[in-house]
Design a protein around this motif. Structure first.
Motif, PDB file in Angstrom:
ATOM      1  N   THR A  30       8.195  -3.273   7.261  1.00 47.22           N
ATOM      2  CA  THR A  30       8.720  -4.567   7.704  1.00 47.22           C
ATOM      3  C   THR A  30       7.663  -5.643   7.437  1.00 47.22           C
ATOM      4  OG1 THR A  30      10.023  -3.488   9.429  1.00 47.22           O
ATOM      5  CG2 THR A  30       9.608  -5.848   9.674  1.00 47.22           C
ATOM      6  N   VAL A  31       7.972  -6.482   6.475  1.00 48.17           N
ATOM      7  CA  VAL A  31       7.082  -7.619   6.162  1.00 48.17           C
ATOM      8  C   VAL A  31       7.908  -8.903   6.195  1.00 48.17           C
ATOM      9  CG1 VAL A  31       5.465  -6.274   4.769  1.00 48.17           C
ATOM     10  CG2 VAL A  31       7.449  -7.301   3.683  1.00 48.17           C
ATOM     11  N   ARG A  32       7.247  -9.965   6.525  1.00 51.85           N
ATOM     12  CA  ARG A  32       7.976 -11.232   6.637  1.00 51.85           C
ATOM     13  C   ARG A  32       8.377 -11.744   5.252  1.00 51.85           C
ATOM     14  NH1 ARG A  32       3.841 -14.672  10.067  1.00 51.85           N
ATOM     15  NH2 ARG A  32       2.420 -13.457   8.735  1.00 51.85           N
ATOM     16  N   GLY A  33       9.584 -12.247   5.171  1.00 47.85           N
ATOM     17  CA  GLY A  33      10.101 -12.841   3.950  1.00 47.85           C
ATOM     18  C   GLY A  33      10.399 -11.847   2.850  1.00 47.85           C
ATOM     19  N   PHE A  34      10.664 -10.567   3.231  1.00 49.52           N
ATOM     20  CA  PHE A  34      10.909  -9.559   2.167  1.00 49.52           C
ATOM     21  C   PHE A  34      12.169  -9.886   1.375  1.00 49.52           C
ATOM     22  CE2 PHE A  34      13.276  -7.947   5.793  1.00 49.52           C
ATOM     23  CZ  PHE A  34      14.448  -7.476   5.245  1.00 49.52           C
ATOM     24  N   GLN A  35      13.113 -10.687   1.977  1.00 48.04           N
ATOM     25  CA  GLN A  35      14.360 -10.983   1.281  1.00 48.04           C
ATOM     26  C   GLN A  35      14.112 -11.874   0.050  1.00 48.04           C
ATOM     27  OE1 GLN A  35      13.721 -11.611   4.456  1.00 48.04           O
ATOM     28  NE2 GLN A  35      15.336 -10.749   5.817  1.00 48.04           N
ATOM     29  N   GLU A  36      13.011 -12.616   0.093  1.00 42.22           N
ATOM     30  CA  GLU A  36      12.760 -13.585  -0.979  1.00 42.22           C
ATOM     31  C   GLU A  36      11.724 -13.077  -1.990  1.00 42.22           C
ATOM     32  OE1 GLU A  36      11.420 -16.971   1.119  1.00 42.22           O
ATOM     33  OE2 GLU A  36      13.322 -17.291   2.196  1.00 42.22           O
ATOM     34  N   ASN A  37      11.087 -11.964  -1.693  1.00 38.30           N
ATOM     35  CA  ASN A  37       9.999 -11.472  -2.546  1.00 38.30           C
ATOM     36  C   ASN A  37      10.546 -10.741  -3.773  1.00 38.30           C
ATOM     37  OD1 ASN A  37       8.179 -12.498  -0.730  1.00 38.30           O
ATOM     38  ND2 ASN A  37       7.873 -10.528   0.324  1.00 38.30           N
ATOM     39  N   GLU A  38       9.744 -10.830  -4.809  1.00 36.88           N
ATOM     40  CA  GLU A  38      10.037 -10.092  -6.041  1.00 36.88           C
ATOM     41  C   GLU A  38       9.074  -8.916  -6.133  1.00 36.88           C
ATOM     42  OE1 GLU A  38      12.497 -10.661  -8.031  1.00 36.88           O
ATOM     43  OE2 GLU A  38      13.184 -12.480  -6.979  1.00 36.88           O
ATOM     44  N   CYS A  39       9.278  -8.078  -7.136  1.00 39.80           N
ATOM     45  CA  CYS A  39       8.460  -6.878  -7.313  1.00 39.80           C
ATOM     46  C   CYS A  39       6.994  -7.245  -7.497  1.00 39.80           C
ATOM     47  CB  CYS A  39       8.980  -6.094  -8.522  1.00 39.80           C
ATOM     48  SG  CYS A  39       8.039  -4.571  -8.851  1.00 39.80           S
ATOM     49  N   ARG A  40       6.753  -8.361  -8.226  1.00 38.85           N
ATOM     50  CA  ARG A  40       5.364  -8.733  -8.515  1.00 38.85           C
ATOM     51  C   ARG A  40       4.646  -9.332  -7.311  1.00 38.85           C
ATOM     52  NH1 ARG A  40       8.648 -12.342 -11.274  1.00 38.85           N
ATOM     53  NH2 ARG A  40       8.591 -14.506 -10.505  1.00 38.85           N
ATOM     54  N   ASP A  41       5.409  -9.580  -6.267  1.00 43.52           N
ATOM     55  CA  ASP A  41       4.789 -10.167  -5.077  1.00 43.52           C
ATOM     56  C   ASP A  41       4.051  -9.129  -4.222  1.00 43.52           C
ATOM     57  OD1 ASP A  41       5.689 -12.711  -5.685  1.00 43.52           O
ATOM     58  OD2 ASP A  41       7.635 -12.361  -4.681  1.00 43.52           O
ATOM     59  N   TYR A  42       4.255  -7.867  -4.499  1.00 40.35           N
ATOM     60  CA  TYR A  42       3.634  -6.808  -3.691  1.00 40.35           C
ATOM     61  C   TYR A  42       2.511  -6.150  -4.490  1.00 40.35           C
ATOM     62  CZ  TYR A  42       7.849  -7.208  -0.833  1.00 40.35           C
ATOM     63  OH  TYR A  42       8.861  -7.673  -0.034  1.00 40.35           O
ATOM     64  N   HIS A  43       1.437  -5.805  -3.747  1.00 41.04           N
ATOM     65  CA  HIS A  43       0.317  -5.098  -4.356  1.00 41.04           C
ATOM     66  C   HIS A  43      -0.130  -3.964  -3.434  1.00 41.04           C
ATOM     67  CE1 HIS A  43      -0.148  -8.233  -7.416  1.00 41.04           C
ATOM     68  NE2 HIS A  43       0.053  -9.118  -6.424  1.00 41.04           N
ATOM     69  N   LEU A  44      -0.624  -2.873  -4.035  1.00 42.94           N
ATOM     70  CA  LEU A  44      -1.136  -1.726  -3.273  1.00 42.94           C
ATOM     71  C   LEU A  44      -2.588  -1.490  -3.651  1.00 42.94           C
ATOM     72  CD1 LEU A  44      -0.739   0.756  -1.404  1.00 42.94           C
ATOM     73  CD2 LEU A  44       0.007   2.040  -3.432  1.00 42.94           C
TER      74      LEU A  44
ATOM     75  N   TYR B 227      -3.788  -0.448   1.593  1.00 40.02           N
ATOM     76  CA  TYR B 227      -3.473  -1.827   1.974  1.00 40.02           C
ATOM     77  C   TYR B 227      -2.264  -2.290   1.168  1.00 40.02           C
ATOM     78  CZ  TYR B 227      -8.193  -1.548   3.810  1.00 40.02           C
ATOM     79  OH  TYR B 227      -9.324  -1.155   4.498  1.00 40.02           O
ATOM     80  N   ILE B 228      -1.204  -2.724   1.850  1.00 36.58           N
ATOM     81  CA  ILE B 228      -0.001  -3.266   1.208  1.00 36.58           C
ATOM     82  C   ILE B 228      -0.055  -4.789   1.395  1.00 36.58           C
ATOM     83  CG2 ILE B 228       2.501  -3.316   1.227  1.00 36.58           C
ATOM     84  CD1 ILE B 228       0.716  -0.343   2.698  1.00 36.58           C
ATOM     85  N   VAL B 229      -0.160  -5.483   0.272  1.00 33.70           N
ATOM     86  CA  VAL B 229      -0.320  -6.943   0.312  1.00 33.70           C
ATOM     87  C   VAL B 229       0.986  -7.605  -0.119  1.00 33.70           C
ATOM     88  CG1 VAL B 229      -1.644  -8.909  -0.536  1.00 33.70           C
ATOM     89  CG2 VAL B 229      -2.768  -6.676  -0.227  1.00 33.70           C
ATOM     90  N   SER B 230       1.478  -8.523   0.715  1.00 36.83           N
ATOM     91  CA  SER B 230       2.663  -9.314   0.383  1.00 36.83           C
ATOM     92  C   SER B 230       2.281 -10.789   0.533  1.00 36.83           C
ATOM     93  CB  SER B 230       3.839  -8.952   1.304  1.00 36.83           C
ATOM     94  OG  SER B 230       3.623  -9.467   2.602  1.00 36.83           O
ATOM     95  N   PRO B 231       3.124 -11.702   0.113  1.00 33.55           N
ATOM     96  CA  PRO B 231       2.768 -13.118   0.216  1.00 33.55           C
ATOM     97  C   PRO B 231       2.437 -13.552   1.630  1.00 33.55           C
ATOM     98  CG  PRO B 231       4.629 -12.857  -1.266  1.00 33.55           C
ATOM     99  CD  PRO B 231       4.394 -11.532  -0.659  1.00 33.55           C
ATOM    100  N   ARG B 232       3.001 -12.944   2.641  1.00 32.81           N
ATOM    101  CA  ARG B 232       2.780 -13.393   4.009  1.00 32.81           C
ATOM    102  C   ARG B 232       2.055 -12.362   4.898  1.00 32.81           C
ATOM    103  NH1 ARG B 232       8.454 -16.394   5.701  1.00 32.81           N
ATOM    104  NH2 ARG B 232       8.528 -17.858   3.929  1.00 32.81           N
ATOM    105  N   ASP B 233       2.025 -11.066   4.508  1.00 34.14           N
ATOM    106  CA  ASP B 233       1.452 -10.034   5.385  1.00 34.14           C
ATOM    107  C   ASP B 233       0.556  -9.100   4.582  1.00 34.14           C
ATOM    108  OD1 ASP B 233       2.699 -10.621   7.918  1.00 34.14           O
ATOM    109  OD2 ASP B 233       4.582  -9.953   7.008  1.00 34.14           O
ATOM    110  N   VAL B 234      -0.342  -8.475   5.332  1.00 34.95           N
ATOM    111  CA  VAL B 234      -1.122  -7.355   4.801  1.00 34.95           C
ATOM    112  C   VAL B 234      -0.919  -6.194   5.778  1.00 34.95           C
ATOM    113  CG1 VAL B 234      -3.393  -6.448   4.250  1.00 34.95           C
ATOM    114  CG2 VAL B 234      -2.828  -8.822   3.714  1.00 34.95           C
ATOM    115  N   VAL B 235      -0.401  -5.102   5.257  1.00 29.62           N
ATOM    116  CA  VAL B 235      -0.128  -3.913   6.081  1.00 29.62           C
ATOM    117  C   VAL B 235      -1.136  -2.837   5.712  1.00 29.62           C
ATOM    118  CG1 VAL B 235       1.544  -2.146   6.708  1.00 29.62           C
ATOM    119  CG2 VAL B 235       2.311  -4.485   6.202  1.00 29.62           C
TER     120      VAL B 235
END
Length: 599
Positions: free
Chosen positions: A68-82, A92-100
Motif C-alpha cells: 500500500t503506497v500513496r498514489g499507486f493509481q497514478e503511478n507508472e512502472c517506471r515510478d517504482y524502484h527496488l 527498499y521499495i521507492v515510489s514517488p510519495r513513499d519509501v517502504v
C-alpha cells in the motif's frame, strides 16, 4: 570487465520494476494493471513484492505481498524502484510519495501473526520449538493468554488441563489461577489437575476446593479425600466440616466412609474403626491388621462377628496372644451362636486349647450345629461323657446317645437303642461287628428272631462273624422271611469263601513251615568251633584238657552250650534223650545234643 551469462529465463504476466537477490531466489517488485469488471477499463493496481524461485524454463512463486503506497493509481512502472542492502536482508521499495522497507520475517513475527489470528495453541507450540530464537515473546505469557482465551470460550476443563503444562511448578501462578476459577464458579474443573507434591500450594487452596465439593458433590469430595495426601490440607478443619454435614444427614454412607478415612489420616483409629464397623466396610480387618488395633477391638468383638464371623474368627485365633480366648468367650457370652462359631473353629485348630469350654460346647453343638456334635464327641478327650449323655438323651439324639453309651462301656444299652429307636438292622450289625462281643450278637439275634426283615439282614451279614446255624435253628417254623433263598445262598457263598481262605492259609503255613525246617536243618548241620577258650557250663573249667594226649569227652548242644560228659546228669530210662540244663531251666526249650566229642 565482467563476464555475464544467463542462469534462468522465464516469462511473467506483469511488469518488473526492480529485482534483487535473496539467496538462490529473486525478490521482484511487480507493476500490475487490472481490468474493471463494469467499465472494462484498465487501472493501476497496487505494486507487489514477490519472492520467486527461478527454474530452468519457468519460475515458482514462493510468496506475494501487495504494497500500500500513496498514489499507486497514478503511478507508472517506471515510478517504482527496488534497492537492497547487502548483508542486512533489507529491501527498499521507492515510489514517488513513499519509501517502504521490507525485511525477512522472523519467529517473533510469526507468533505475532498467530496471536493476532487467536491461534494460541499453535503460537505456544511455535514458541516452544523456537524458544532460543524468539526475543519479544515469552512462553509463559503466551500460555497465560491461551488459558484466558479458553476460559473466555467456556472450555474450562481444557483450560484447567493446560494449567499443568503452562504453570508447571510456579506455586504463585497456580494459586492465582485457582482464584480465577473460583471467581467464575469452576473450582471443580481445576481440582483434578492441582499439584500434589511439587509444588505444594497453601492448605487454604485445597480446603477451599474440598469445601466446594462438600457443598454440592459428596462422591466427588470422597474421591478427592482418597486421592489427595492427607498433609495437603488441615485435616481437623475438614473433619469438622464433614461432621457438620453429618448432623443434617447422619446416615449418609459416603460421608461416614470419608470421615473414617480422615480419622485414619489423623491416626484416630478408634473412631475410624467404629465407623467402619457401623458401615460393615470390607476394609475393617485390613485396618485392624495394618495399624495393630487389637486393643481397640476388645469391646467390639460382637460387631466384628456380626459383620463377618469367618474373617473375625480367623483374625482372633491368629492373634490369640493379643486377645485371649477367655476374653473372646466372655465378650460373646450373650451371643451363644457366635460363641459356638468361635469355639468350633478353635477346636478344629487345636483339640486341647479350649478344653475348659468343651462342656459348654456340648450344649452349643446341640443347639446350633448338631451335624458336628458327633464328630466333636468322637474327637474330644476332655468332654464329660455323663453331661454329654444327659444332654443327648434330653434332646433324643439317638446316634450321639448310642456312641456315648458305647464309649462308657454300656454296649448292650447302645445296641438296644439302635434296634428300638432307629430300627436299623444294618447299623445294629455294624455296631456288633465293631464291639466284637458274643453277648451283643446273642442280644441282636434274640431281638430279631420275631422280625423277618431283621432276620434277613442278619442272614446276609453275620456269616463271617457268627455261626449262622445258631440263628437258623431259632427261626420259628412257618415264618415267612423275605429273600430267604438269596440269604441262604449268600451264607453258603460266605462259607465256601471261608473254606477257601482257610485252605489258602493252610498252604501258606505248610510252605512256611517246610522252608523254616529246611533252614533249621541246614543250620544244625554246620560245624561248631571248640577251642581252649570255651568252658564247661557246669564246672566252668576249660572244655579241652591242657594235655592234648589225655582222653576226654565233650557234649555240645544246638544252643552252643558245652559240657564235659561227666558233668552232665545221667539220663533216665524213661527219657534217654539229653537236654541242655541251662536252656531247660530258662524255659527256652530243650537243646538236644548235636555233637559228642571223645578222645
Amino acid at each position: 570487465m565482467f563476464l555475464l551469462f544467463t542462469v534462468a529465463q522465464f516469462e511473467t504476466e506483469f511488469y518488473i520494476s526492480g529485482l534483487a537477490p535473496l539467496c538462490d531466489q529473486l525478490v521482484v517488485l511487480s507493476y500490475v494493471k487490472e481490468v474493471a469488471e463494469k467499465t472494462e477499463r484498465e487501472y493501476c493496481a497496487r505494486p507487489r513484492l514477490d519472492i520467486i524461485q527461478p527454474l530452468s524454463e519457468t519460475c515458482e512463486e514462493i510468496s506475494s505481498d501487495a504494497l500500500t503506497v500513496r498514489g499507486f493509481q497514478e503511478n507508472e512502472c517506471r515510478d517504482y524502484h527496488l534497492e537492497h542492502s547487502e548483508g542486512e536482508s533489507l529491501f527498499y521499495i521507492v515510489s514517488p510519495r513513499d519509501v517502504v522497507v521490507a525485511k525477512e520475517r522472523d519467529q517473533d513475527d510469526h507468533i505475532d501473526w498467530l496471536l493476532e489470528k487467536k491461534k494460541y495453541e499453535e503460537a505456544l507450540m511455535a514458541a516452544e520449538i523456537s524458544q532460543k530464537n524468539i526475543k519479544r515473546h515469552k512462553i509463559l505469557d503466551i500460555g497465560l493468554a491461551y488459558i484466558n482465551h479458553l476460559v473466555e470460550k467456556g472450555d474450562y476443563d481444557i483450560a484447567a488441563r493446560k494449567c499443568q503444562k503452562i504453570l508447571g511448578k510456579n506455586a504463585a501462578l497456580w494459586e492465582y489461577e485457582v482464584y480465577k476459577f473460583k471467581e467464575i464458579g469452576q473450582l471443580k474443573a481445576i481440582s483434578p489437575y492441582l499439584p500434589r507434591g511439587d509444588p505444594v500450594l497453601k492448605p487454604l487452596i485445597y480446603e477451599m476446593i474440598l469445601h466446594e465439593f462438600l457443598e454440592s458433590d459428596y462422591e466427588g469430595f470422597a474421591t478427592l479425600i482418597q486421592e489427595w495426601p492427607g498433609d495437603l490440607y488441615n485435616n481437623s478443619v475438614i473433619v469438622q466440616a464433614v461432621r457438620d454435614h453429618l448432623k443434617k444427614d447422619s446416615q449418609n454412607r459416603t460421608l461416614l466412609k470419608t470421615l473414617a478415612e480422615l480419622y485414619t489420616y489423623d491416626k484416630n483409629y478408634g473412631n475410624a474403626l467404629e465407623i467402619y464397623l457401623t458401615l460393615r466396610h470390607k476394609d475393617v480387618f485390613q485396618l485392624i491388621h495394618k495399624h495393630n488395633l487389637f486393643s481397640s477391638i476388645k469391646d467390639k468383638i460382637v460387631l466384628l462377628m456380626d459383620f463377618d464371623s469367618e474373617k473375625a474368627v480367623d483374625m482372633l485365633l491368629d492373634n490369640e496372644d493379643k486377645i485371649s480366648i477367655k476374653k473372646v468367650v466372655e465378650e460373646l457370652e450373650d451371643r451363644p451362636e457366635l460363641q459356638h462359631v468361635y469355639l468350633h473353629k478353635l477346636f478344629k485348630r487345636d483339640h486341647h486349647k479350649g478344653q475348659r469350654y468343651h462342656e459348654k460346647q456340648i450344649s452349643l453343638y446341640a443347639e446350633y450345629d448338631r451335624p458336628n456334635l458327633l464328630p466333636f464327641l468322637r474327637e474330644s478327650t476332655h468332654c464329660p461323657l455323663e453331661k454329654a449323655l444327659e444332654i443327648c438323651q434330653q434332646r433324643n439324639f439317638v446316634e450321639e446317645t448310642v456312641y456315648l453309651l458305647s464309649r462308657m462301656g454300656n454296649s448292650r444299652s447302645a445296641l438296644k437303642m439302635i434296634m428300638e429307636e432307629l430300627h436299623d438292622v444294618d447299623k445294629a450289625i455294624e455296631f456288633a461287628k465293631e464291639q466284637d462281643d458274643g453277648e451283643l450278637w446273642e442280644d441282636l439275634i434274640l431281638y430279631s428272631i420275631d422280625k423277618p426283615p431283621f432276620i434277613t439282614g442278619l442272614l446276609n451279614n453275620i456269616g463271617t462273624h457268627v455261626d449262622p446255624i445258631l440263628l437258623i435253628h431259632r427261626i420259628k417254623e412257618g415264618m415267612e422271611i423275605p429273600n430267604l433263598r438269596d440269604s441262604l445262598v449268600k451264607i453258603l457263598q460266605d462259607y465256601n469263601l471261608q473254606i477257601l481262605l482257610r485252605e489258602g492259609c493252610k498252604k501258606i503255613l505248610v510252605a512256611d513251615s517246610l522252608s523254616l525246617l529246611k533252614k533249621m536243618h541246614r543250620t544244625q548241620m554246620k560245624g561248631v568251633l571248640v577251642d581252649e577258650e570255651n568252658i564247661c557250663e557246669s564246672c566252668l573249667s576249660p572244655i579241652l584238657p591242657s594235655d592234648a594226649a589225655k582222653p576226654f569227652s565233650v557234649v555240645v548242644f544246638h544252643c552252643r552250650h558245652m559240657f564235659h560228659r561227666e558233668c552232665l546228669p545221667v539220663p533216665s530210662t524213661n527219657s534217654p534223650a539229653q537236654f541242655c540244663n541251662i536252656c531247660s531251666a530258662k524255659h527256652r526249650g530243650p537243646g538236644g545234643a548235636i555233637l559228642e566229642i571223645k578222645k
